[in-house]
Structures are given as structure tokens and as C-alpha cells.
Design a protein around this motif. Structure first.
Motif, PDB file in Angstrom:
ATOM      1  N   PRO A  79      37.299  33.740  20.084  1.00 54.96           N
ATOM      2  CA  PRO A  79      38.647  34.173  20.470  1.00 54.96           C
ATOM      3  C   PRO A  79      39.713  33.414  19.688  1.00 54.96           C
ATOM      4  N   LEU A  80      40.948  33.907  19.781  1.00 52.47           N
ATOM      5  CA  LEU A  80      42.059  33.358  19.007  1.00 52.47           C
ATOM      6  C   LEU A  80      42.949  32.453  19.847  1.00 52.47           C
ATOM      7  N   SER A  81      42.409  31.944  20.925  1.00 54.10           N
ATOM      8  CA  SER A  81      43.088  30.913  21.713  1.00 54.10           C
ATOM      9  C   SER A  81      42.010  30.051  22.359  1.00 54.10           C
ATOM     10  N   ARG A  82      42.390  28.853  22.786  1.00 53.24           N
ATOM     11  CA  ARG A  82      41.403  27.953  23.382  1.00 53.24           C
ATOM     12  C   ARG A  82      40.985  28.421  24.765  1.00 53.24           C
ATOM     13  N   GLY A  83      39.742  28.127  25.103  1.00 53.14           N
ATOM     14  CA  GLY A  83      39.206  28.503  26.398  1.00 53.14           C
ATOM     15  C   GLY A  83      39.480  27.452  27.461  1.00 53.14           C
TER      16      GLY A  83
END
Length: 395
Positions: free
Chosen positions: A175-179
Motif C-alpha cells: 500500500p501507499l501509506s503506513r499500516g
């Protein structure tokens, strides 16, 4: 230009020390003459095979320093010059064992350290085509994400990620953001800010609560003889972090297995896991003397796996790079948690991994280093299956 670059090369190659050569590079950068630095990088590689062996170390240092000072400018012009260097065909005699993909990861890390998303967006618009420096940009994006930037709404990044997905690129799975459990990963890459500190504190408190919950919610294990053990299939991805060690020529001993627990132990404690490991006779990697197990919060597990995958078994920066370190981390987590296949549905993967209980246990050391050992246990939801991962550097 040619005469200027040749003179600069001769000055560097014929000098007596590395420091003077590096200062000369920095002086050119201070003048904003990035074109000369790009040409110098090409000159160093072209003339490397015909220079005396005793100068090779200095030339490699100069080449690395040119790339660093361009990245460190934190400007579009400096970053574009670095990309021009990345586009230059690299002589195999200069490259040595440093693969092209490894070089792309290194340059992506350099860019991300000093060039945040506004520069990335402008660089994406300057690409010569949809396949220009694909690997470098894919890693650059993930390096920024791990440092705390959310890029899932950036049009240029979304176009890049769609292209990666079409090509079946492995990083397109990320994904393009942190989890939820990745807030501390930026700190491992050298990022320090107030938001990270707050998130890390919350994660630490959550981890402490998780570890402290064993005593209050543990179900009795019962007599050891009443717990039957049956080996069950384990996804190959569960060993992804350890598999990466071998890519850098590092030999490792490993143990990777999953068991069915009958009866199920949905709230197994660290003490009960210790008893299980002692009975299971999993030597030589799983220590039987002074065996110690403790409950771990998932954010601690993620950070441990990420560090091992990113920096390698020997602990040196850039072994795999942060982007592939992130991918290997979640492939390992998913495999241990019982997720089949690649992590394509990120929310489902996070939910499954978050529903597991995670433990750390002692692993016998083949070498003196403690940073290259890992013992990890995953109690899957329902407590009916337990997956184990243990690894240590081979002697």
C-alpha cells in the motif's frame, strides 16, 4: 566541459588522500555545477579499468560521494542530476557484485532521505517514459511511505502503481501509506519527529498491555501429555525474511514449522509456550536450556522482522532496501498467520495478523552476534495452530 572534467579526474586520481578528493566534489556541488558532477561520475567509471589498482578505492569513494552530495541538496535539480547518473550504463568492472537492482535500491534510499514527496512528484513528471527507472521510483515511493508520507492520493504515484500492477511487479502489492503496526519503521530509517514519537509511545503502551495480559486471560494448558502435536502445512512465504539472507551470500540455519494443537489453546501464555517448546524437542535451533519465551506486541514483531529484512543478517544498511524489507516482513507475517498466497488484500492481511498472538523465544546462537538470530511463534486465531520461525547464522 570535457577538459574540465578530465582535469578534475586527474586531480582526484593522482591525489594522495580520499578526503581531499571528496572535498573537491563538495566544492563543485556548492557551485551548483551538477552537470560536471554527472560527467565526472561517467568519467570515473569509464577510466576505472585503466587506472592503477591502488586508486580504485578512492574512485569508488568519489563515485559514491557524488551520488550522496547530489541527493543531499534536497532540490529538484540535484535529484534530477542523480537520476541522470542512474540512467548511465554502469561498467560491470566498476559495478562488481553490486547488482543493478541493488544499485536502484541504494539510490532510492538516498533520494528518500533528503528529498520528500514534493520533489518526488516533480521527478515523476520528468520521466522520459512509463518504464524510465521503474525500479528506482518504485523503491523511492516505498522509502517515503515508510518514513511517514501517505502517497495513496498522489496522481503520479497512483499511475506508477497501476503500471507496476500491470507488469506484475512485486512492490505493487504494497500500500501507499503506513499500516497500523508500522509507525516505528521510519525511526529505523533515521526519521525522528514528534508524530513518530507519539505513535511509538502508544505502540509501546499497547505492547506492554499485550505482554501483561498473559496472567489474567490464560486458559489452563492441562497435562502436557494431553496436548497432541500434528504438523500442518505452512506457506513458503513464512520464511521470506530468512530467504533474503541467502541472496546476500549469508548461510543460515533455520527451522520453520506449524503444528495443530489438540485441544486448542486460544489463550496460550508465554509460560505454556515454553513448556510446549521444551516438550517438542526442536533442537538445535530452539534452545532447551535457559529457554525463555515472552509475549510480544505486533508492532515489536513488525519492527524486528523489518530490521532483519532491510539490513540483512549481518546488519549492514542497504542489504535488501526498505521497500523489499517491507514486502518480506508482511509476507513472513502472513505466512506465519496462515494467509495463503501474496498479500493482495492488505486490510484482510492486517486483520488476520492482528488477530494472532505473537511470542519471542530464545534461539541458540551459532555465532556471537545477537542481531542475526530470531525466534518467533505465532498462535493463530482460535488457538488451534501454532507456527514457529527460528533462524541463526550458520558457523
Amino acid at each position: 566541459m570535457t577538459s574540465t572534467v578530465s582535469a578534475l579526474f586527474e586531480e582526484i586520481a593522482s591525489g594522495t588522500g580520499v578526503r581531499d578528493a571528496l572535498r573537491r566534489v563538495e566544492g563543485v556541488a556548492e557551485q551548483g555545477d551538477f552537470t560536471t558532477l554527472v560527467a565526472l561520475a561517467a568519467e570515473v567509471e569509464a577510466r576505472f579499468p585503466v587506472t592503477p589498482v591502488e586508486t580504485h578505492g578512492r574512485l569508488h569513494a568519489v563515485s559514491d560521494h557524488v551520488e550522496e552530495v547530489l541527493a543531499r541538496r534536497g532540490s529538484v535539480s540535484g535529484a534530477r542530476a542523480l537520476l541522470d547518473i542512474a540512467r548511465q550504463p554502469r561498467d560491470a568492472r566498476f559495478q562488481g557484485r553490486h547488482s543493478e537492482a541493488h544499485r536502484a535500491r541504494d539510490l532510492a534510499g538516498l533520494l528518500a532521505r533528503w528529498n520528500p514527496s514534493p520533489i518526488l512528484h516533480m521527478l515523476l513528471e520528468c520521466r522520459s517514459g512509463p518504464d524510465d527507472l521503474t525500479e528506482l521510483f518504485a523503491c523511492y515511493v516505498q522509502e517515503l511511505v515508510l518514513r511517514g508520507e501517505s502517497l495513496d492520493k498522489a496522481p503520479g504515484v497512483r499511475r506508477l502503481w497501476a503500471r507496476l500492477a500491470e507488469q506484475g511487479h512485486p512492490l505493487a502489492l504494497l500500500p501507499l501509506s503506513r499500516g497500523r503496526w508500522e509507525s516505528s519503521l521510519g525511526r529505523l530509517l533515521g526519521v525522528e519527529d514528534v508524530e513518530d514519537a507519539v505513535l511509538d509511545l502508544r505502540a509501546h503502551l499497547a505492547s506492554s498491555r499485550a505482554r501483561g495480559s498473559d496472567e489474567e486471560d490464560t486458559l489452563p494448558l492441562g497435562p502436557r501429555a494431553d496436548v497432541s502435536l500434528e504438523t500442518v502445512p505452512l506457506a513458503a512465504s513464512a520464511g521470506a525474511v530468512i530467504d533474503d539472507w541467502g541472496e546476500d551470500g549469508v548461510a543460515a540455519k533455520r527451522f520453520l514449522r506449524a503444528f495443530a494443537l489438540r485441544p486448542a489453546q486460544p489463550r496460550m501464555s508465554a509460560d505454556h509456550l515454553t513448556a510446549f517448546l521444551e516438550d517438542a524437542s526442536l533442537e538445535p535451533l530452539v534452545a532447551t536450556e535457559d529457554l525463555h519465551c515472552e509475549r510480544q506486541g505486533l508492532e515489536d514483531v513488525v519492527a524486528t522482522l523489518f530490521a532483519l529484512a532491510t539490513f540483512g543478517a549481518e546488519g549492514w544498511a542497504g542489504a535488501r532496501g526498505a521497500a523489499y524489507g517491507r514486502l518480506s516482513t508482511w509476507r513472513t507475517l502472513g505466512g506465519l498467520a496462515g494467509v495463503a498466497g501474496e498479500p493482495s488484500d492488505w486490510s484482510a492481511l492486517e486483520q488476520r495478523v492482528g488477530a494472532c498472538r505473537w511470542f519471542h523465544f530464545t534461539v541458540a546462537a551459532a555465532r556471537a552476534s545477537t542481531s542475526s538470530r530470531i525466534g518467533l511463534a505465532c498462535l493463530r486465531p482460535g488457538g488451534g495452530e501454532l507456527a514457529l520461525l527460528a533462524a541463526s547464522l550458520a558457523p
